[in-house]
Write an enzyme that holds these catalytic residues in place. Structure first.
Site: not given
Length: 444
Positions: A38-39, A135, A178-179, A322, A349, A353, A394
Site C-alpha cells: 500500500k505504501s 487525525r 507522522s512521517s 505499524e 493513527h 492504537r 491492523r
C-alpha cells in the site's frame, strides 16, 4: 480495475476468529502470496500523476486505501485504464480543480494529496470518514500556507486553492506526529517552481523508513533529492519520468501470517520477499528471530517456523510502529513480560492504537498497560471475548492472530481489513486449511 469513484467504507462484519484446533489440519504449512505494498502503491500513483507520459504499473494494490487514492487523482484530472496482464495505466492530465476528494481513513490520501492539489489550479476540497477528522492534519496544511498556498480549514474537511506552479522554497515543520507530513510534501516538490526544502524541527520523526521509501521512489523517477543533512530534505524542480519496476508485496500485510506460524509451531512461506527494501515490514524478520522463531530468507522466499515457545520482547518500535498490533498479539503468548517502546505517535493513527490494544487485551483476559511511549504486556491465560477493530485494519488482524490460540475471540469489524488487504478472511481460512498457495485477488 474496479470502479474508482466514491469509495465508501465497508459495512462492519462480526467475525469469529478461527482457532488452529478448529482447522483439523495440524500445524500450519502454507505459502501465502501477498499483494502489492500500500505504501509503495500510493506513492507511485502520486508520481505517475505527475509523469511525462502514461505509466503502466504492475502489482498495484487493490484495496480501499489505493482505490481512494485513484479516485482522488481521477478527480484532479488523471486517467486510469486496466490493461491485460493485470497492469494499470495511469495517464497524467493537466491537474485542475474544482474537485472533491474523499480520503476515507487513508493517511496517505489525506497527507499526500494536499501538496499535489496546491499545484492544480482551482479549489480542491477534501473530507473523509468521521474518524479521519480527528487525525492530525494541521502540519501539512500550515506548511502549504507558509509556502504561499491558500488553504481554508485546519483539518478535514478543508479546501486547497491551487495554482499552476506554486513558488515553493523552504518550509519548517514538526513532523513528530507522522512521517507522512514529510513524504507528502516531497512527493509533489518537483512541481513547485522553486522546488521544496523541508526542514523537520521537532522530536524524532517516527517511521523513518517510510521517508527513505519516499526518497527512493522519487529518485527512481528522475527527481533530484538531497537528504544528506540531518532532518532536511531538498527536492529540485523538474520533470518526473515513468515508474518501471513491479510494486513489491506489502511486507507489513505479511506479518500476521508469519506471526501465525510463530505462535502455532507451524510454517508459513511468503514468496517475492525482497532482498533489500525500505518497507518497515522487513523488520519482522529480526523481531521474530528475537522471539525465538526460525526465520530463513532464501531465493526470494521468506520462511518462518514456530518452535513452540516465544521469548518476551523488549523493543523500540519507533521506526516500525505499524507492526505494533502484530507484535503485541505475539507478546500475549511469550514466556515473560514484554515492553514495546517508542510508539507514542500511534495514538494518532487510524485509532489510538495504544489504548485500543490495552482495551482489547484486557477484553480477552490479558494483562497490559500503557506507558508514556508504549506498552507493557504480561502473559496470562486468555479467555476469549470481543476484540474491537476500531475501524483499523491492523487491529483487526491482531485479533485474528490471538484467535488462533484462544477459542471464542470475536473480531467486531473484520471488514476493516479491506483498507489494505481485501479478502483477508478467505486468505486466513485457506492458510489454516491448505498446504497449497494461499493467494488473493487484491492486486491488479
Amino acid at each position: 480495475m474496479r470502479d474508482h469513484g466514491a469509495v465508501s467504507a465497508p459495512a462492519p462484519a462480526v467475525w469469529a476468529a478461527p482457532t488452529l484446533a478448529e482447522s483439523g489440519t495440524g500445524p500450519i504449512d502454507a505459502t501465502v502470496t501477498i499483494p502489492g505494498s500500500k505504501s509503495l502503491t500510493n506513492r507511485v500513483l502520486v508520481l505517475a500523476a505527475q509523469a511525462d507520459g502514461p505509466t503502466d504499473l504492475e502489482g498495484v494494490l487493490r484495496s480501499r486505501d489505493s482505490d481512494l487514492m485513484v479516485a482522488g487523482l481521477r478527480a484532479l484530472g488523471c486517467g486510469f485504464e486496466e490493461l491485460p496482464g493485470g497492469l494499470l495505466r495511469v495517464t497524467p492530465g493537466p491537474l485542475h480543480g474544482p474537485a472533491h476528494i474523499d480520503c476515507g481513513l487513508a493517511g496517505t490520501v489525506m497527507r499526500f494529496l494536499p501538496p499535489l492539489a496546491a499545484t492544480a489550479p482551482g479549489a480542491v476540497t477534501m473530507d473523509g470518514d468521521p474518524a479521519a477528522r480527528v487525525r492530525p492534519m494541521g502540519t501539512v496544511l500550515q506548511a502549504l500556507r507558509d509556502l504561499g498556498v491558500r488553504v481554508d480549514g485546519d483539518g478535514l474537511p478543508f479546501t486547497v486553492h491551487g495554482v499552476q506552479a506554486p513558488a515553493g522554497g523552504t518550509v519548517r515543520i514538526d513532523a513528530s506526529a507522522s512521517s507522512q507530513f514529510v513524504s507528502g510534501l516531497l512527493l509533489s516538490g518537483a512541481r513547485f517552481a522553486g522546488g521544496l526544502t523541508v526542514v523537520h524541527t521537532g522530536k524524532p520523526v517516527p517511521s523513518m523508513p517510510h521517508i527513505e521509501m519516499t526518497v527512493q521512489v522519487l529518485r527512481a523517477v528522475g527527481v533530484q533529492v538531497d537528504d544528506s543533512g540531518a532532518n532536511t530534505w531538498r527536492v529540485e524542480p523538474g520533470p518526473v519520468v515513468r515508474w518501471t519496476d513491479p510494486i513489491e508485496p506489502d511486507l507489513s500485510n505479511a506479518t500476521p501470517f508469519l506471526a501465525a506460524a510463530a505462535i502455532t509451531g507451524g510454517t508459513v512461506r511468503i514468496p517475492r520477499w525482497p532482498t533489500t527494501t525500505t518497507q518497515p515490514g522487513d523488520a519482522v524478520r529480526d523481531l521474530l528471530t528475537d522471539m525465538g522463531a526460525q526465520v530463513l530468507l532464501r531465493d526470494g522466499v521468506l520462511q518462518v517456523t514456530g518452535t513452540g515457545t516465544l521469548d518476551p520482547l523488549d523493543a523500540d518500535l519507533h521506526d516500525i510502529g505499524e507492526l505494533t498490533p502484530t507484535v503485541a498479539a505475539l507478546c500475549l503468548f511469550a514466556s515473560g513480560t514484554s515492553r514495546l517502546r517508542g510508539i507514542a505517535h500511534l495514538r494518532g493513527h487510524e485509532t489510538d492504537r495504544l489504548a485500543a490494544l490495552v482495551a482489547d487485551i484486557r477484553a480477552v483476559g490479558g494483562d497490559a498497560d500503557e506507558t508514556e511511549d508504549g506498552l507493557v504486556i504480561r502473559p496470562r491465560p486468555l479467555t476469549g471475548g470481543e476484540w474491537g477493530a476500531y475501524a483499523d485494519h491492523r487491529m483487526a488482524t491482531a485479533g485474528a492472530i490471538v484467535g488462533l490460540r484462544v477459542p471464542g475471540v470475536v473480531v467486531d469489524d473484520i471488514a476493516s481489513t479491506s483498507k489494505t488487504l481485501p479478502g483477508f478472511e478467505g486468505m486466513w481460512a485457506r492458510m489454516l486449511g491448505a498446504a497449497a498457495d494461499v493467494g488473493t485477488g487484491a492486486s491488479s
